[in-house]
Design a protein around this motif. Sequence first.
Motif, PDB file in Angstrom:
ATOM      1  N   LYS A  24      -9.795  -6.367  18.971  1.00 13.71           N
ATOM      2  CA  LYS A  24      -9.025  -7.615  18.850  1.00 13.71           C
ATOM      3  C   LYS A  24      -9.941  -8.832  18.841  1.00 13.71           C
ATOM      4  N   ASP A  25     -11.090  -8.705  18.219  1.00 16.03           N
ATOM      5  CA  ASP A  25     -12.063  -9.791  18.163  1.00 16.03           C
ATOM      6  C   ASP A  25     -11.608 -10.835  17.143  1.00 16.03           C
ATOM      7  N   PRO A  26     -11.346 -12.091  17.567  1.00 15.50           N
ATOM      8  CA  PRO A  26     -10.884 -13.113  16.620  1.00 15.50           C
ATOM      9  C   PRO A  26     -11.954 -13.535  15.612  1.00 15.50           C
ATOM     10  N   GLY A  27     -13.196 -13.122  15.837  1.00 11.83           N
ATOM     11  CA  GLY A  27     -14.278 -13.493  14.933  1.00 11.83           C
ATOM     12  C   GLY A  27     -14.531 -12.471  13.845  1.00 11.83           C
ATOM     13  N   THR A  28     -13.657 -11.466  13.730  1.00 15.10           N
ATOM     14  CA  THR A  28     -13.827 -10.436  12.700  1.00 15.10           C
ATOM     15  C   THR A  28     -12.536 -10.261  11.908  1.00 15.10           C
ATOM     16  N   VAL A  29     -12.656  -9.522  10.824  1.00 14.86           N
ATOM     17  CA  VAL A  29     -11.518  -9.203   9.970  1.00 14.86           C
ATOM     18  C   VAL A  29     -11.451  -7.687   9.847  1.00 14.86           C
ATOM     19  N   THR A  30     -10.275  -7.121  10.082  1.00 14.52           N
ATOM     20  CA  THR A  30     -10.120  -5.673   9.934  1.00 14.52           C
ATOM     21  C   THR A  30      -9.682  -5.350   8.510  1.00 14.52           C
ATOM     22  N   ARG A  31      -9.928  -4.123   8.103  1.00 15.02           N
ATOM     23  CA  ARG A  31      -9.501  -3.697   6.764  1.00 15.02           C
ATOM     24  C   ARG A  31      -7.978  -3.711   6.642  1.00 15.02           C
ATOM     25  N   SER A  32      -7.296  -3.408   7.729  1.00 13.45           N
ATOM     26  CA  SER A  32      -5.826  -3.432   7.685  1.00 13.45           C
ATOM     27  C   SER A  32      -5.315  -4.860   7.468  1.00 13.45           C
ATOM     28  N   THR A  33      -5.977  -5.847   8.086  1.00 13.60           N
ATOM     29  CA  THR A  33      -5.601  -7.246   7.857  1.00 13.60           C
ATOM     30  C   THR A  33      -5.846  -7.630   6.405  1.00 13.60           C
ATOM     31  N   LEU A  34      -6.971  -7.205   5.860  1.00 10.74           N
ATOM     32  CA  LEU A  34      -7.266  -7.485   4.447  1.00 10.74           C
ATOM     33  C   LEU A  34      -6.212  -6.872   3.532  1.00 10.74           C
ATOM     34  N   ASN A  35      -5.807  -5.640   3.835  1.00 10.20           N
ATOM     35  CA  ASN A  35      -4.783  -4.978   3.010  1.00 10.20           C
ATOM     36  C   ASN A  35      -3.433  -5.666   3.153  1.00 10.20           C
ATOM     37  N   THR A  36      -3.100  -6.078   4.373  1.00  9.93           N
ATOM     38  CA  THR A  36      -1.826  -6.762   4.610  1.00  9.93           C
ATOM     39  C   THR A  36      -1.772  -8.094   3.859  1.00  9.93           C
ATOM     40  N   LEU A  37      -2.876  -8.800   3.834  1.00 10.81           N
ATOM     41  CA  LEU A  37      -2.927 -10.129   3.213  1.00 10.81           C
ATOM     42  C   LEU A  37      -3.560 -10.115   1.822  1.00 10.81           C
ATOM     43  N   LYS A  38      -3.498  -8.983   1.170  1.00  6.36           N
ATOM     44  CA  LYS A  38      -4.107  -8.847  -0.157  1.00  6.36           C
ATOM     45  C   LYS A  38      -3.480  -9.803  -1.174  1.00  6.36           C
ATOM     46  N   ASN A  39      -2.158  -9.930  -1.147  1.00  2.00           N
ATOM     47  CA  ASN A  39      -1.490 -10.833  -2.098  1.00  2.00           C
ATOM     48  C   ASN A  39      -1.908 -12.286  -1.870  1.00  2.00           C
ATOM     49  N   ARG A  40      -2.006 -12.674  -0.618  1.00  2.07           N
ATOM     50  CA  ARG A  40      -2.431 -14.044  -0.299  1.00  2.07           C
ATOM     51  C   ARG A  40      -3.874 -14.278  -0.754  1.00  2.07           C
ATOM     52  N   THR A  41      -4.731 -13.285  -0.530  1.00  2.00           N
ATOM     53  CA  THR A  41      -6.121 -13.378  -0.993  1.00  2.00           C
ATOM     54  C   THR A  41      -6.161 -13.504  -2.507  1.00  2.00           C
ATOM     55  N   ASN A  42      -5.354 -12.724  -3.189  1.00  5.86           N
ATOM     56  CA  ASN A  42      -5.313 -12.787  -4.656  1.00  5.86           C
ATOM     57  C   ASN A  42      -4.820 -14.143  -5.143  1.00  5.86           C
ATOM     58  N   GLN A  43      -3.910 -14.779  -4.398  1.00  4.65           N
ATOM     59  CA  GLN A  43      -3.462 -16.126  -4.761  1.00  4.65           C
ATOM     60  C   GLN A  43      -4.626 -17.111  -4.712  1.00  4.65           C
ATOM     61  N   PHE A  44      -5.428 -17.025  -3.664  1.00  2.00           N
ATOM     62  CA  PHE A  44      -6.586 -17.915  -3.547  1.00  2.00           C
ATOM     63  C   PHE A  44      -7.600 -17.638  -4.654  1.00  2.00           C
ATOM     64  N   LEU A  45      -7.820 -16.369  -4.967  1.00  2.00           N
ATOM     65  CA  LEU A  45      -8.775 -16.024  -6.020  1.00  2.00           C
ATOM     66  C   LEU A  45      -8.287 -16.516  -7.376  1.00  2.00           C
ATOM     67  N   ARG A  46      -6.989 -16.365  -7.641  1.00  2.00           N
ATOM     68  CA  ARG A  46      -6.428 -16.829  -8.916  1.00  2.00           C
ATOM     69  C   ARG A  46      -6.491 -18.356  -9.003  1.00  2.00           C
ATOM     70  N   LEU A  47      -6.183 -19.027  -7.895  1.00  2.00           N
ATOM     71  CA  LEU A  47      -6.265 -20.484  -7.873  1.00  2.00           C
ATOM     72  C   LEU A  47      -7.689 -20.937  -8.133  1.00  2.00           C
ATOM     73  N   ARG A  48      -8.650 -20.244  -7.578  1.00  2.00           N
ATOM     74  CA  ARG A  48     -10.058 -20.552  -7.801  1.00  2.00           C
ATOM     75  C   ARG A  48     -10.415 -20.427  -9.288  1.00  2.00           C
ATOM     76  N   GLU A  49      -9.924 -19.367  -9.930  1.00  2.00           N
ATOM     77  CA  GLU A  49     -10.188 -19.182 -11.361  1.00  2.00           C
ATOM     78  C   GLU A  49      -9.576 -20.318 -12.182  1.00  2.00           C
ATOM     79  N   LEU A  50      -8.372 -20.742 -11.810  1.00  2.00           N
ATOM     80  CA  LEU A  50      -7.730 -21.845 -12.529  1.00  2.00           C
ATOM     81  C   LEU A  50      -8.471 -23.159 -12.310  1.00  2.00           C
TER      82      LEU A  50
END
Length: 173
Positions: free
Chosen positions: A90-116
Amino acid sequence: MQQADLQWNRVSSREPSGPEAEALPLGHRGSWFAFNCLPKVNLAALLQKFRIPFTDLTVISAEGEPLNKDSTETFKKMISKFLSKDESAKDPGTVTRSTLNTLKNRTNQFLRLRELLEKHSKSSNLIVMTLPLPRKDGATAPLYLAWLDILTKDLPPFLLVRGNQTSVLTFYS
């Protein structure tokens, strides 16, 4: 809704303006108008209230377009140093793979916005954008900051404006 119908009738009575004009199938009037015209009408009204002159508005939609592989690889490389080896930690300074998978759509939104932003604002002198608010139950600090980093990396100067995601106008007449 009455104003939207008046707008639609005004637009629909015009002749096609060129080869890019297309006929709309019956039954799609409302959703097409709401998706294509309302954002432009609302933005034009906002600019007029602030007395900002403009000659043309372009509302950019990124629906359905795939992400560039370079974007995802750059993000994976950026976030790799913060990945947790222990999923149960439960370290707040790290990111787990499950968190990345859960927030994949949000991450993709940021990546798409960056491309635009890269496509449409690379030659700008300044980019002004509302700062996306972090959610309490959402991303950890490193993931949120990685989103902001990938959003602004190698672009012109960025001004992220803090707000509460609600547009508020204050003007004096």
